[in-house]
Write an enzyme that holds these catalytic residues in place. Structure first.
Site: not given
Ligand code: MRU
Length: 390
Positions: A68-70, A263
């Site tokens: 997960r995470g963008a 994201d």
């Molecule tokens: O649902 P997730 O855990 O994938 O969400 C991630 C986020 O909202 C982070 O803040 C975002 O991806 C920035 S990561 C560098």
């Protein structure tokens, strides 16, 4: 289904990372054609590595938030294309097969733009290639290149954000700098360094005294589980708080700055990030606290102008709200916290309008959340027809 084949304890992870090992959240196993990922669902209580062998494995891993995470899902999507190519059986035309597999990958989660960016980047390199072994090499190398570029971007975000923390530290005459962050925008979400955490790690390395308020980030607690774990492993002072505590802390002078990740950010500066980010930005504005968004250029959506109207917000399984996961007597358990018959809703992201963002911290430097400033910093990326009017 992907297999979870190795469980490594935290101590081993630390030793590997401390020794400069390749403990990234994703890496390809060269000989087997398998892509390995850290399974983030059970951290910090269980550290496990999963094997991704097919596009379906990647789809499952992204949907179920094993990864997960963008930036990380961008890299995972790119490796998904590599796995698609490996598994091409030659029964249909390659280009049609590739486009279909890429569409499946891009449909897994709608909000983070890095996913389609990463998938399309590898896809475009592969279309029209005819030699199968050259395709495999190309896809693997391009995915690795994307991962390495994100690492470099995050490193630069750290250097650029460090200056902002340093300014506050000097203003406070060396008194501790309190930073609030939401969700997990750390190395687990980004391959290395993180986006929001990169300036924090850089500040620590430069002996700036900092403390981080970590929003727990319901419903999946990426803050309490992942950010707190990461910061703890790096020896960064931090405190986990409930999602609703930030406003109170800001009113009482206990927050000097907010840094979050994103994201998808429009080329006009509207920021989609984990649900609850918008409320932090409102509270920061009401208390004159700078609100920074750290992002690599892969997270800008150059085609969108209005984040609230145009960014697709993921809605996830309501059970993620109704249940909470934790450790009991050494086992990870999930418990129901609402009446069994109460419905729940699970909006995973929200949009913070550009007017509430003090500035962006990018790999190229710090810029205002205005179309003019973003355009000045990334002039070659702006799509004139669909993007912002000049
Ligand atoms: O649902 P997730 O855990 O994938 O969400 C991630 C986020 O909202 C982070 O803040 C975002 O991806 C920035 S990561 C560098």
């Amino acid at each position: 289904m992907f297999s979870q084949n190795v469980v490594v304890n935290n101590a081993e992870l630390l030793i590997r990372k401390a020794n400069g090992g390749n403990m990234r959240p994703i890496w390809p196993d060269k000989d087997s054609g398998i892509v390995k990922v850290i399974d983030q669902r059970f951290l910090p209580h269980k550290f496990a590595i999963s094997d991704l062998k097919s596009v379906d494995d990647v789809i499952n891993a992204i949907k179920r938030m094993v990864v997960r995470g963008a930036p990380l899902i961008g890299v995972t999507g790119a490796y998904g294309v590599y796995l698609a190519v490996i598994n091409f059986d030659g029964k249909t035309g390659f280009d049609d097969f590739l486009i279909n597999e890429c569409n499946k990958l891009k449909a897994t989660r709608p909000t983070a733009v890095n996913l389609s960016w990463g998938v399309d980047r590898v896809k475009h390199k592969l279309l029209k290639m005819t030699n199968q072994s050259a395709r495999i090499d190309m896809a693997r190398d391009e995915a690795a290149k994307i991962a390495d570029e994100e690492v470099e971007n995050c490193k630069k975000i750290g250097e650029n954000g460090l200056r902002l923390i340093d300014e506050i530290w000097i203003k406070k005459k060396g008194e501790i700098v309190n930073i609030l962050t939401h969700c997990n925008a750390g190395w687990l979400a980004c391959v290395e360094y993180g986006t929001a955490t990169a300036p924090i790690y850089a500040a620590c390395e430069n002996n700036i005294d900092i403390h981080v308020w970590v929003d727990e980030t319901r419903p999946l607690n990426q803050g309490a589980r992942l950010t707190a774990w990461e910061l703890g492993k790096h020896g960064v002072k931090h405190t986990v708080i409930t999602d609703n505590a930030g406003g109170h802390l800001m009113q009482h002078g206990m927050v000097d700055m907010v840094i979050v990740g994103t994201d998808r950010t429009t080329c006009t500066g509207d920021v989609a990030n984990k649900i609850g980010t918008y409320l932090k930005a409102l509270a920061a504005r009401d208390n004159n606290i700078p609100f920074y968004v750290a992002l690599p250029s892969s997270t800008f959506d150059w085609k969108l102008n209005d984040g609230v109207k145009e960014i697709s917000i993921e809605e996830r399984d309501p059970d993620e709200v109704r249940y909470v996961q934790g450790l009991e007597h050494g086992s990870i358990k999930s418990v129901l916290i609402s009446p069994a018959s109460s419905p729940a809703a699970n909006f995973a992201f929200d949009v913070t309008p550009a007017r509430l963002v003090t500035a962006f911290i990018t790999e190229r430097g710090v810029c205002k959340a205005t179309k003019q400033d973003i355009k000045r910093m990334f002039s070659e990326k702006i799509i004139q027809k669909k993007g912002i009017p000049s």
